[in-house]
Motif scaffolding. Structure first.
Motif, short mmCIF file in Angstrom:
data_model
loop_
_atom_site.label_atom_id
_atom_site.label_comp_id
_atom_site.label_asym_id
_atom_site.label_seq_id
_atom_site.Cartn_x
_atom_site.Cartn_y
_atom_site.Cartn_z
N MET A 141 0.83 -1.20 0.00
CA MET A 141 0.00 0.00 0.00
C MET A 141 0.87 1.25 0.00
O MET A 141 0.57 2.23 -0.69
CB MET A 141 -0.93 -0.01 1.22
CG MET A 141 -2.00 -1.09 1.15
SD MET A 141 -2.94 -1.27 2.68
CE MET A 141 -3.74 0.32 2.78
N MET A 142 1.95 1.22 0.75
CA MET A 142 2.85 2.39 0.81
C MET A 142 3.46 2.65 -0.57
O MET A 142 3.58 3.81 -0.99
CB MET A 142 3.94 2.15 1.86
CG MET A 142 4.69 3.40 2.26
SD MET A 142 3.62 4.61 3.09
CE MET A 142 4.83 5.50 4.06
N MET A 143 3.80 1.58 -1.30
CA MET A 143 4.37 1.77 -2.64
C MET A 143 3.31 2.19 -3.65
O MET A 143 3.65 2.74 -4.71
CB MET A 143 5.07 0.49 -3.09
CG MET A 143 6.42 0.28 -2.43
SD MET A 143 7.38 -1.06 -3.17
CE MET A 143 6.49 -2.48 -2.57
N ALA A 144 2.06 1.92 -3.36
CA ALA A 144 0.98 2.31 -4.28
C ALA A 144 0.56 3.76 -4.10
O ALA A 144 -0.21 4.29 -4.91
CB ALA A 144 -0.22 1.38 -4.07
N ILE A 145 1.04 4.39 -3.03
CA ILE A 145 0.64 5.77 -2.73
C ILE A 145 1.72 6.73 -3.22
O ILE A 145 2.88 6.65 -2.79
CB ILE A 145 0.42 5.94 -1.21
CG1 ILE A 145 -0.76 5.07 -0.75
CG2 ILE A 145 0.16 7.41 -0.87
CD1 ILE A 145 -0.93 5.01 0.75
N ASP A 146 1.35 7.61 -4.09
CA ASP A 146 2.26 8.64 -4.59
C ASP A 146 2.21 9.81 -3.61
O ASP A 146 1.34 10.67 -3.67
CB ASP A 146 1.83 9.09 -5.99
CG ASP A 146 2.83 10.04 -6.63
OD1 ASP A 146 3.65 10.63 -5.89
OD2 ASP A 146 2.78 10.20 -7.87
N ARG A 147 3.16 9.82 -2.67
CA ARG A 147 3.12 10.82 -1.60
C ARG A 147 3.37 12.22 -2.11
O ARG A 147 2.86 13.20 -1.57
CB ARG A 147 4.13 10.42 -0.51
CG ARG A 147 3.74 9.13 0.22
CD ARG A 147 4.75 8.73 1.29
NE ARG A 147 6.06 8.42 0.74
CZ ARG A 147 6.39 7.27 0.16
NH1 ARG A 147 5.48 6.31 0.05
NH2 ARG A 147 7.60 7.06 -0.30
N SER A 148 4.17 12.35 -3.17
CA SER A 148 4.39 13.68 -3.76
C SER A 148 3.12 14.22 -4.40
O SER A 148 2.79 15.40 -4.27
CB SER A 148 5.52 13.61 -4.79
OG SER A 148 6.74 13.27 -4.19
N GLN A 149 2.39 13.33 -5.08
CA GLN A 149 1.13 13.74 -5.69
C GLN A 149 0.11 14.06 -4.60
O GLN A 149 -0.69 15.01 -4.73
CB GLN A 149 0.60 12.63 -6.60
CG GLN A 149 -0.69 12.96 -7.32
CD GLN A 149 -0.54 14.10 -8.32
OE1 GLN A 149 0.58 14.42 -8.74
NE2 GLN A 149 -1.64 14.73 -8.68
N LEU A 150 0.12 13.29 -3.51
CA LEU A 150 -0.78 13.55 -2.39
C LEU A 150 -0.50 14.93 -1.80
O LEU A 150 -1.41 15.69 -1.47
CB LEU A 150 -0.57 12.47 -1.33
CG LEU A 150 -1.68 12.25 -0.30
CD1 LEU A 150 -2.95 11.78 -0.97
CD2 LEU A 150 -1.22 11.24 0.75
N LEU A 151 0.79 15.27 -1.68
CA LEU A 151 1.17 16.59 -1.18
C LEU A 151 0.61 17.68 -2.08
O LEU A 151 0.05 18.68 -1.60
CB LEU A 151 2.70 16.68 -1.12
CG LEU A 151 3.30 18.06 -0.84
CD1 LEU A 151 2.96 18.53 0.56
CD2 LEU A 151 4.82 18.03 -1.03
N ALA A 152 0.71 17.49 -3.37
CA ALA A 152 0.28 18.53 -4.32
C ALA A 152 -1.23 18.67 -4.37
O ALA A 152 -1.76 19.79 -4.44
CB ALA A 152 0.82 18.20 -5.71
N THR A 153 -1.95 17.54 -4.32
CA THR A 153 -3.40 17.60 -4.51
C THR A 153 -4.18 17.79 -3.22
O THR A 153 -5.05 18.66 -3.13
CB THR A 153 -3.89 16.32 -5.21
OG1 THR A 153 -3.49 15.17 -4.43
CG2 THR A 153 -3.31 16.20 -6.60
#
Length: 521
Positions: free
Chosen positions: A293-305
């Motif tokens: 699940m951690m690898m499936a989450i784009d944390r940079s994209q989450l930060l931006a959106t």
């Protein structure tokens, strides 16, 4: 006087709102509550609405400045033994709001019977305190079984150590006592006046406050604004004076920054946004699933959106902003880079194949419906996890229902929660993973238990050398980064929004007492 057009507050409230008097004294300041408090006792809850009200009514022995300095409150002074195991506090003359004198007996009762038994934030201090002596009404002595590094920082209202009136609590159930539920009685600068549920909580100036000349304001009012979008609008319309950083959407910062009508006050302590995983659920019991699940989450994209680019994508279980306790060898970008292909392979390896419809399994995610950041975060996570066959069912809810479901009955799969560090891992962060805090509000709700991690947390909070403490926390984070019962996704760099007419809040910790707050002349 400032007009108050919001119908929920009512005409009577409008008549007392906001105008400043001469020399910056008097008037009524209005702060935002995201919901009704669940109670008015900070020692029983880490919920923000509870604390925003309670920490104006109650006080600790000390307080903490935004710079991290410890300053006296109900304790005038103190001494610490050379071995760091005996703290002697000299108490000031103060009275509770019902006129009863404050004494050392109230301190002993509070720490032993309420904070020590119910507060997840105070749990580390409670474990360290071996006994409490009260040699006189104005002296209390804490004997520790071993040194506890952040003890002084813990002894304030924010951290669950507000001093409560023994004479009103003794022999009762603290959770149902009216002093907790509806009629708080403290020593603080403001005293309870009125609570219209769903609308506002009003606190009046304490005329017998122990510090002469304070508070400056006649009253403070917590106005309930459940919708996050309405809070910034109310501030900009002059209908409220203060929105705490926990309630101000990061997406709205740009509307306030640079405008001389408002002051932005940075949070004095680092905070993190996490996704809790209930490891009791068979779908989440295998660490490989959580790693995928951690690898499936784009944390940079989450930060931006979800967070409008404000803050930083998390790279470790704790926070980079607390450098001495961070681990240079733990880097989520290296351990769990965004890679749906690898995440899919890991889920296959964990024995969780896709079904005919492409779904491996479904999970619900709970979050606070009043927080716009959480709504955006949940929506983004749903799309990301869907790529690897995990169907996310969004379950927004009021705090009053989400908190007991997650932290008491453990009736959840995933939950989105923000944690404030309290300025020290022993205060605000270890409670997320510690076995000792399970069952307490905002304590460990995941079912995760690691004797090795618990031992490292113990070393981190009892060592007197900060370098030694930091090494223990770094070692614990290496284990937590592998096991991932909690997915740390975002580092908050949060700010409170304040009308520039209201001064004095920049001198306070993150649940301000408003003791020095005043309107500019």
């Amino acid at each position: 006087m400032r007009p108050m057009p919001m119908a929920a507050v009512g005409t009577a409230l409008a008549l007392c709102a906001g105008a400043a008097l001469a020399q910056g004294t008097g008037g009524t300041a209005i702060f935002v509550l995201g919901s009704d408090p669940s109670g008015l006792n900070r020692n029983l809850s880490t919920s923000t609405p509870d604390g925003l009200v309670a920490c104006k009514v109650y006080e600790g022995l000390v307080d903490v400045t935004p710079e991290g300095d410890i300053v006296p409150r109900l304790a005038e002074s103190w001494e610490i033994s050379e071995d760091g195991t005996t703290y002697t506090f000299h108490l000031r003359d103060a009275t509770f709001h019902d006129g009863t004198p404050f004494t050392s007996a109230d301190v002993k009762y509070t720490y032993e019977e309420i904070s020590g038994k119910f507060s997840s934030v105070f749990s580390g201090a409670a474990k360290a305190i071996e006994s409490i002596d009260t040699p006189s009404p104005h002296e209390v002595v804490l004997h520790l079984s071993k040194p506890y590094g952040p003890l002084l920082r813990t002894l304030n209202c924010t951290q669950g150590a507000a001093i409560l009136p023994k004479h009103l609590y003794e022999g009762t159930d603290p959770a149902t006592n009216p002093v907790t539920t509806s009629e708080p009685v403290g020593t603080g600068p403001f005293m309870f006046d009125e609570w219209r549920r769903g609308q506002y909580v009003k606190l009046a100036k304490n005329p017998d406050y122990w510090e002469e000349g304070l508070p400056y304001l006649d009253a403070v009012i917590g106005q309930v604004l459940p919708q996050s979008s309405s809070r910034t609008q109310a501030l900009m319309a002059g209908e409220v004076d203060y929105v705490n950083f926990t309630l101000l959407p990061s997406n709205d910062y740009m509307m306030l920054e640079g405008n001389p009508a408002y002051t932005m006050i940075p949070s004095p302590v680092p905070a993190i946004d996490v996704m809790l995983a209930n490891t009791r659920n068979p779908d989440l019991a295998d660490p490989k699933v959580r790693q995928a699940m951690m690898m499936a989450i784009d944390r940079s994209q989450l930060l931006a959106t979800a967070f409008n680019g404000i803050g930083a994508a998390a790279t470790m279980p704790f926070t980079n902003r607390m450098g001495w306790a961070a681990d240079a060898d733990t880097d989520f970008d290296a351990l769990y880079p965004y890679d749906p292909e690898k995440a899919n392979a890991l889920l296959d390896e964990a024995g969780r194949p896709r079904g005919a419809d492409g779904t491996r399994f479904a999970l619900s995610v709970k979050y606070f419906s009043t927080e716009s950041d959480s709504q955006l975060e949940a929506t983004a996570l749903k799309a990301m996890l869907q790529q690897v066959g995990i169907e996310l069912v969004l379950e927004p809810g009021e705090r009053v229902s989400v908190i007991p479901a997650v932290f008491t009955s453990f009736d959840y799969d995933l939950a989105l929660v923000a944690y404030n560090s309290g300025g020290d891992p022993a205060i605000g962060l270890t409670r997320i993973w510690s076995s000792a805090t399970e069952g307490r509000n905002f304590g460990n709700p995941t079912g995760y238990s690691s004797p090795e991690v618990d031992a490292l947390f113990e070393e981190g909070q009892t060592a007197t050398d900060r370098a030694v403490r930091g090494e223990a926390y770094a070692a614990a984070q290496r284990i937590l980064a592998r096991d991932l019962p909690v997915l740390t996704l975002h580092e908050r760099i949060a700010q409170s929004g304040v009308s520039s007419k209201l001064r004095g809040l920049e001198e306070e910790y993150y649940l301000p007492s408003f003791r020095s707050a005043h309107f500019a002349d």
